[in-house]
Design a protein around this motif. Structure first.
Motif, PDB file in Angstrom:
ATOM      1  N   ARG A  35       0.845  -1.189   0.000  1.00 17.26           N
ATOM      2  CA  ARG A  35       0.000   0.000   0.000  1.00 17.26           C
ATOM      3  C   ARG A  35       0.884   1.244   0.000  1.00 17.26           C
ATOM      4  NH1 ARG A  35      -0.770   2.592   4.184  1.00 17.26           N
ATOM      5  NH2 ARG A  35      -2.822   3.166   3.518  1.00 17.26           N
ATOM      6  N   ASP A  36       0.310   2.346  -0.503  1.00 15.35           N
ATOM      7  CA  ASP A  36       0.987   3.628  -0.402  1.00 15.35           C
ATOM      8  C   ASP A  36       0.743   4.134   1.006  1.00 15.35           C
ATOM      9  OD1 ASP A  36       2.420   5.804  -1.252  1.00 15.35           O
ATOM     10  OD2 ASP A  36       0.683   6.869  -2.006  1.00 15.35           O
ATOM     11  N   PHE A  37       1.817   4.347   1.715  1.00 14.03           N
ATOM     12  CA  PHE A  37       1.692   4.798   3.107  1.00 14.03           C
ATOM     13  C   PHE A  37       1.336   6.267   3.075  1.00 14.03           C
ATOM     14  CE2 PHE A  37       3.897   5.827   7.295  1.00 14.03           C
ATOM     15  CZ  PHE A  37       2.903   5.255   8.066  1.00 14.03           C
ATOM     16  N   ILE A  38       0.084   6.530   2.767  1.00 15.55           N
ATOM     17  CA  ILE A  38      -0.310   7.895   2.458  1.00 15.55           C
ATOM     18  C   ILE A  38       0.085   8.836   3.583  1.00 15.55           C
ATOM     19  CG2 ILE A  38      -2.672   7.574   3.307  1.00 15.55           C
ATOM     20  CD1 ILE A  38      -1.427   9.751   0.437  1.00 15.55           C
ATOM     21  N   ARG A  39       0.700   9.915   3.193  1.00 11.52           N
ATOM     22  CA  ARG A  39       1.201  10.902   4.120  1.00 11.52           C
ATOM     23  C   ARG A  39       2.203  10.267   5.066  1.00 11.52           C
ATOM     24  NH1 ARG A  39      -4.280  13.974   5.651  1.00 11.52           N
ATOM     25  NH2 ARG A  39      -2.892  15.644   6.267  1.00 11.52           N
ATOM     26  N   ALA A  40       3.206   9.625   4.453  1.00 13.91           N
ATOM     27  CA  ALA A  40       4.201   8.867   5.196  1.00 13.91           C
ATOM     28  C   ALA A  40       4.758   9.687   6.342  1.00 13.91           C
ATOM     29  CB  ALA A  40       5.328   8.473   4.267  1.00 13.91           C
ATOM     30  N   PHE A  42       3.694  12.082   7.466  1.00 13.49           N
ATOM     31  CA  PHE A  42       2.578  12.689   8.166  1.00 13.49           C
ATOM     32  C   PHE A  42       1.730  11.631   8.839  1.00 13.49           C
ATOM     33  CE2 PHE A  42       3.885  14.831   4.418  1.00 13.49           C
ATOM     34  CZ  PHE A  42       3.887  16.175   4.702  1.00 13.49           C
ATOM     35  N   ALA A  59      -3.648  -1.918  -1.934  1.00 19.16           N
ATOM     36  CA  ALA A  59      -3.508  -1.858  -3.380  1.00 19.16           C
ATOM     37  C   ALA A  59      -2.038  -1.800  -3.715  1.00 19.16           C
ATOM     38  CB  ALA A  59      -4.203  -0.620  -3.922  1.00 19.16           C
ATOM     39  N   LEU A 338       9.617   6.571   6.595  1.00 19.92           N
ATOM     40  CA  LEU A 338       9.694   5.219   6.033  1.00 19.92           C
ATOM     41  C   LEU A 338      11.099   4.834   5.612  1.00 19.92           C
ATOM     42  CD1 LEU A 338       6.536   4.603   3.853  1.00 19.92           C
ATOM     43  CD2 LEU A 338       7.080   3.763   6.131  1.00 19.92           C
TER      44      LEU A 338
ATOM     45  N   SER B 143      -4.268   6.647  -1.574  1.00 14.61           N
ATOM     46  CA  SER B 143      -3.176   5.664  -1.575  1.00 14.61           C
ATOM     47  C   SER B 143      -3.081   4.973  -2.938  1.00 14.61           C
ATOM     48  CB  SER B 143      -3.377   4.635  -0.453  1.00 14.61           C
ATOM     49  OG  SER B 143      -4.414   3.740  -0.781  1.00 14.61           O
ATOM     50  N   ASP B 162       2.532  10.021  -1.366  1.00 10.88           N
ATOM     51  CA  ASP B 162       3.650  10.027  -0.422  1.00 10.88           C
ATOM     52  C   ASP B 162       4.827  10.811  -0.970  1.00 10.88           C
ATOM     53  OD1 ASP B 162       2.323   8.371   1.253  1.00 10.88           O
ATOM     54  OD2 ASP B 162       3.791   6.724   1.185  1.00 10.88           O
TER      55      ASP B 162
END
Lengths: 449, 449
Positions: A35-40, A42, A59, A338, B143, B162
């Motif tokens: 997954r995209d670590f959205i707002r990594a 953040f 995803a 990350l 994401s 990200d």
């Protein structure tokens, strides 16, 4: 304000501030490409909700779904004006103002903190504005609300909202900070996130009538009447003394507007005092009366509460200006980096005495400092966003910011502040904040002596 | 954008814009002292809801209830963080963005208008931001969202959210105006309120990465690649050509933040282009791709739509800068002045070419002008609030505002604008707006030739 809380209990680290497991799980999935670590940088700072929300739609690499056009590129979306008043994305459900668990004994005489770690720029969305109530909040009917001006005036006056809103108004951007912001840090508690260390802070565009205009209309005695009593209409009967000298400059507003619309109920709808640079308790909400007097009123809310206990056992009273202060919001406690590489360090600086002129940032606990960029417009008694480029080498780092204002005042270290103020205060802590970035990428609140 | 609407139908006055009876009833009750006509000069501009809401709690002279302490001065109020994300007062339910009845055939390819007549200062609350969708709005999972940079670049790049959010960002206040704002007025329709005449206008603090940074990262050919294609991810596949010259200044942002928080879904969450000074359609929402090219792309959304029909039957294309414009929001159409006396005339001015330097206001249809006060900070390509004191003598008055920007350009009259552009356009109407204040206090939209 945190006088509701039992000082004895504050010394142990508060629980439930942070879902550390949730953050680690999300970070692990991101590193594995699931997954995209959205707002990594953040990452959710109070992640009990966030963990679940973030993990909801895995995803990314190898997911066949991503090879198809998504539904939003094929289908018909939602109509305009689905809601006459719109809401944030469902994916942002974790960005909330939050009550500090166990901090106060009731939820009406309590506080909620703004999620500074998730905010951008300087405007605080009104829905995320911090709250501090002494007896809960109300949604007062503005058609029945009145403001009285009395005391040392030629003729007492009572204004309806209609009458106030017909007068010439001004709009200005100002921060509001509770005097008790960062209060838990006095005792070395090291609350884990900047939402809880610095989140009794917000910034809005306020609109209202300069109080001096109303005083002139009532024929106030500006010569003898050097003090004002401001009184709120809610059950706490909040009363504070305001020096006339602050009001004469035209800065103090009887405000009805905030960020373009009417004040929110939690912020004093329909009327609150705006006292730029002064601690939030003086920004009396549900404002119903201004009395002109010839000496300070010594009200309960200023003689007993909002005073600073000094090392010699005396109390420092009537200290209401919020001194120059700053905090790094990214990276900050509870977030996780990350991987090593480039980051934009970002934070907020402010001063109750005017404009911020400079912010320095250190990544090695104050041994070396670099001057940060200030985002314009830099306004007086308003938040200023700063940023600095940083290439993280993956080793432990100690991130700090130090603000200077136009009076030349420099934000002190904890060592400097405690040398004067001791460690038993609740209010007026403007010390330099330190965030430790560990090799794992985890960011923690640490206090340097 | 109003190309969905049948031009033939526009010529008759729209219905249901205004509950005139409700306004009159509320004004009558206020004059009789039965209620405070809250926000008198600001009276509900689309009052179907407002009439009922305003009348809900009659009070005032002779009402015994007012002699008792109200419940909010005696009881315990609502707790902090009752909602993690707060809402406006229930007394403000009438302040909504609204769809124009009958303007478009579907609600997905449509528009909602911001209630300018009820707003203060320059910030538009994100919940009241105007909407313009071509195929409805979506709440895209950030994401899974990607931004591609391709075309005349050394190496195409795909960014996750990200990755974008780790880059240096800037925050800036800018207005956004739909090119079709005030479009109905071309044909002398005189829509009754400024919500509908000028409400495709909002202003926010935007946060994002300068597009030029991403182009540099991809190794764009700045010499030959003088044009960019911006493409959205929603079903309308919105595409617009952006001149590279605009982008090189650093002004154009790939934005994720708006008024301190993430963009709202209706405004393109999680990513939109911010093109200061340019009409809203170029601020591509749900931004998924930027292509670098050596000539304009001539997309459907710029060659067929958003063009201006001139008197000689030809179309003016690629006119995207929003010229200097202003509007008085108080008093404005649909409002009612309860009695003669002092009023603060207030309004908004803006220019797509820089800062507003001056606003003049007339109350006699342009025979005499007085210079208005501008509320600072005056920012480039941003709304500027202006105001002027006015003592209304109770006689009919024609209120107008005329803005000048830093290029020296002066907002034109309808006569001047139509001499060049005719009356068959939809887009780019920046003419001086006229509001007629009648002896009854009622304010109406009138067009002067």
């Amino acid at each position: 304000m945190l006088d509701d809380m039992n000082p004895g209990r504050v010394q142990k680290a508060p629980e439930n501030f942070l879902d550390r497991e949730g953050i680690h799980r999300a970070a692990r999935e991101a590193r594995e490409g699931r997954r995209d670590f959205i707002r990594a940088a953040f990452a959710s700072a109070a992640a009990a909700v966030g963990g679940a929300a973030l993990a909801a739609q895995p995803a990314g690499k190898g997911d066949p779904a991503i090879l198809e056009l998504p539904e939003h590129s094929r289908g018909l979306g939602q109509p305009v004006a689905l809601e006459g008043y719109g809401k944030p994305s469902k994916h942002e459900a974790n960005v909330q103002r939050r009550r500090s668990p166990g901090l106060t004994q009731t939820t009406q005489a309590s506080v909620s903190f703004a999620p500074l770690q998730s905010l951008f720029g300087i405007v605080t969305p009104s829905g995320l504005h911090f709250e501090r109530h002494h007896q809960g909040w109300w949604d007062i009917d503005p058609s029945r609300h009145r403001l009285m001006i009395n005391g040392m005036v030629k003729a007492s006056k009572v204004f309806t909202m209609d009458e106030l809103m017909r007068l010439p108004s001004v709009s200005r951007f100002h921060f509001i900070e509770c005097g008790a912001n960062t209060g838990m840090e006095w005792g070395n508690v090291a609350v884990p996130t900047c939402q809880y260390t610095h989140g009794m802070l917000s910034c809005s565009e306020f609109t209202g009538v300069p109080l001096v205009t109303l005083l002139e209309m009532a024929g106030a005695d500006f010569k003898k009447g050097r003090f004002l009593l401001a009184e709120g209409a809610d059950g706490s009967s909040m009363t504070r003394t305001i020096p006339m000298s602050l009001v004469e400059s035209g800065e103090v507003l009887v405000a009805y507007g905030q960020n373009g619309e009417m004040l929110r109920p939690e912020q004093g709808y329909p009327l609150r005092l705006v006292v730029p640079g002064v601690q939030g308790v003086s920004w009396v909400k549900y404002l119903r009366r201004i009395e002109v007097g010839d000496q300070p009123y010594g009200t309960k809310d200023e003689s007993v509460h909002y005073v600073d206990l000094l090392p010699d056992g005396t109390h420092r009273q009537y200290t209401s200006i919020q001194e120059c202060k700053s905090v790094v919001t990214t990276p900050s406690g509870g977030q996780m980096l990350l991987d090593k590489g480039f980051y934009s360090i970002s934070g907020l600086a402010w001063s109750g005495r005017g404009k911020v002129t400079r912010v320095d940032v250190s990544v090695d606990g104050g041994r070396n400092w670099r001057e940060a960029r200030l985002q314009g417009p830099v306004m007086s008694k308003c938040l200023t966003r700063f940023s600095l480029d940083w290439d993280w080498d993956g080793k432990p780092a100690l991130v700090q910011s130090r603000a200077t204002d136009e009076t030349g005042y420099v934000q002190p270290s904890y060592r400097e502040l405690r040398a004067v103020r001791g460690t038993r205060s609740i209010y007026h802590n403007n010390a330099i904040q330190s965030w430790m970035v560990e090799e794992s990428g985890e960011v923690k609140n640490v206090q340097l002596g």
